[in-house]
Design an enzyme around this catalytic site. Sequence first.
Site, short mmCIF file in Angstrom:
data_model
loop_
_atom_site.label_atom_id
_atom_site.label_comp_id
_atom_site.label_asym_id
_atom_site.label_seq_id
_atom_site.Cartn_x
_atom_site.Cartn_y
_atom_site.Cartn_z
N ASP A 52 -41.31 51.35 27.88
CA ASP A 52 -40.85 50.23 28.85
C ASP A 52 -39.97 50.72 30.00
O ASP A 52 -39.45 51.95 30.06
CB ASP A 52 -40.06 49.35 28.08
CG ASP A 52 -40.76 48.50 27.08
OD1 ASP A 52 -42.08 48.41 27.28
OD2 ASP A 52 -40.28 48.03 26.04
N TYR A 110 -38.58 58.30 17.72
CA TYR A 110 -37.89 57.50 18.89
C TYR A 110 -36.35 57.59 18.28
O TYR A 110 -35.96 57.49 17.03
CB TYR A 110 -38.29 56.01 18.96
CG TYR A 110 -39.38 55.83 19.58
CD1 TYR A 110 -39.31 55.84 21.12
CD2 TYR A 110 -40.71 55.89 19.42
CE1 TYR A 110 -40.67 55.55 22.03
CE2 TYR A 110 -41.93 55.55 19.99
CZ TYR A 110 -41.74 55.60 21.43
OH TYR A 110 -42.85 55.14 22.25
#
Lengths: 244, 244
Positions: A52, A110
């Site tokens: 994103d 992540y």
Amino acid sequence: MRNIKLTLSYDGSGYHGWQIQENAITVQEVLENAIMKLTGTKPKLSGCGRTDAGVHAKRYVASFKTESNIPCEKLPCALNRYLPEDIVCINAEDVSDIFDAQRSAKAKTYTYYVLNSQYRDPFLAKHSWHYRYEIDVEKMQKAAKFFEGTHDFIGFAAAGFTVSTTVRTIYSLNVSKENDLIKIEVTGNGFLYNMVRIISGTLVFVGNGKINVEDVADIIESRDRKRAGITAPADGLYLTEVYY
Amino acid sequence: MRNIKLTLSYDGSGYHGWQIQENAITVQEVLENAIMKLTGTKPKLSGCGRTDAGVHAKRYVASFKTESNIPCEKLPCALNRYLPEDIVCINAEDVSDIFDAQRSAKAKTYTYYVLNSQYRDPFLAKHSWHYRYEIDVEKMQKAAKFFEGTHDFIGFAAAGFTVSTTVRTIYSLNVSKENDLIKIEVTGNGFLYNMVRIISGTLVFVGNGKINVEDVADIIESRDRKRAGITAPADGLYLTEVYY
């Protein structure tokens, strides 16, 4: 035709994510232009995932086919001359024809950073989520364990995804704290749209007492987005490893 | 009239240093405007030192007199609402009439970061000096000890200063390394213009073998700017502590 696997690191603050889009600067576009300047040909890049706007990558893997004969040991330095200071190529390897950065990825890690302090930190402004309210890290650690394993994570996905299944496996989800910085590290075989940010938002809500630790298993099972926590801001999220 | 001591932290990447100047944005100007919005009066700010364009501060102290009656425990939060994300106020104290952030400062600690790696780091682009060539940290550590004590540091000052004496005392100068990051930490009673950056540039040249460790005492004593190393870039420099 060679097939090349590039490993990048980038500060996503100034970009609208990885994937090329109109009217917004993206990492893919900048990298494509740099490769074109270096090799003379516009590459067809495959990226290990969409990130994103504002999301960072300590490690990001992209692949492309090329007729260029620049040896891989010289490629990062050569490419970095055409890349801005917030994107850097740290490795290049010749790989087999069938390798594709996106399709071949088996797992990813992540990391999400939450700054839990009274005042913000100017050096972490675009690189963490500043959450000033009380957080009990032990509660977060307990809640994290419920996410591990194979679950239908549809309740932890933003609307608008187009995937055939919302079942994913999380191999590990760990929460630790050093000084004011809480680190959430998650490794899984794949992640739905905004999944890491919604898990992080949920864990922070658990730490703050807005969600009970005991309810987490039930919230996951309910597959109801409304019962999970908020979507944590993009700034705190880093793609840290990609496994093939 | 109250006299208030503010402690700030700022990322200097976007600023032309502390001190107000025409046609360039500075930390002092931004802070003055924030205080004016909060108290209704433009303050006369005293800052603990001029920092160059691009230099950062983990701790920076400024003082000003005001008629405002906002209590000090509420002042940082109130002020931060008017400050951009790269400047933050972390403390406010009422101090005696004679306190002045600049004149009352007794000593300061600066930290300089050198990234010694093959490739640059996108997350440290504006926050370290990327030096890709070999560095022997032990040599830097040995050389550092020659700077400690009281010396005439005129050979480690940029031209254009207007001070009555160029003699300064360095209480400690330490060099350490963690992964690829070399940290130079220096505490002294005062620093000439660019002094920390020239000392850092000299130490890196010693580490790389461009300057011999054995020559450092002589270079200091020579008071000859040309014999010292280069002025290390502003990006790697942080003001980390101010002592009163």
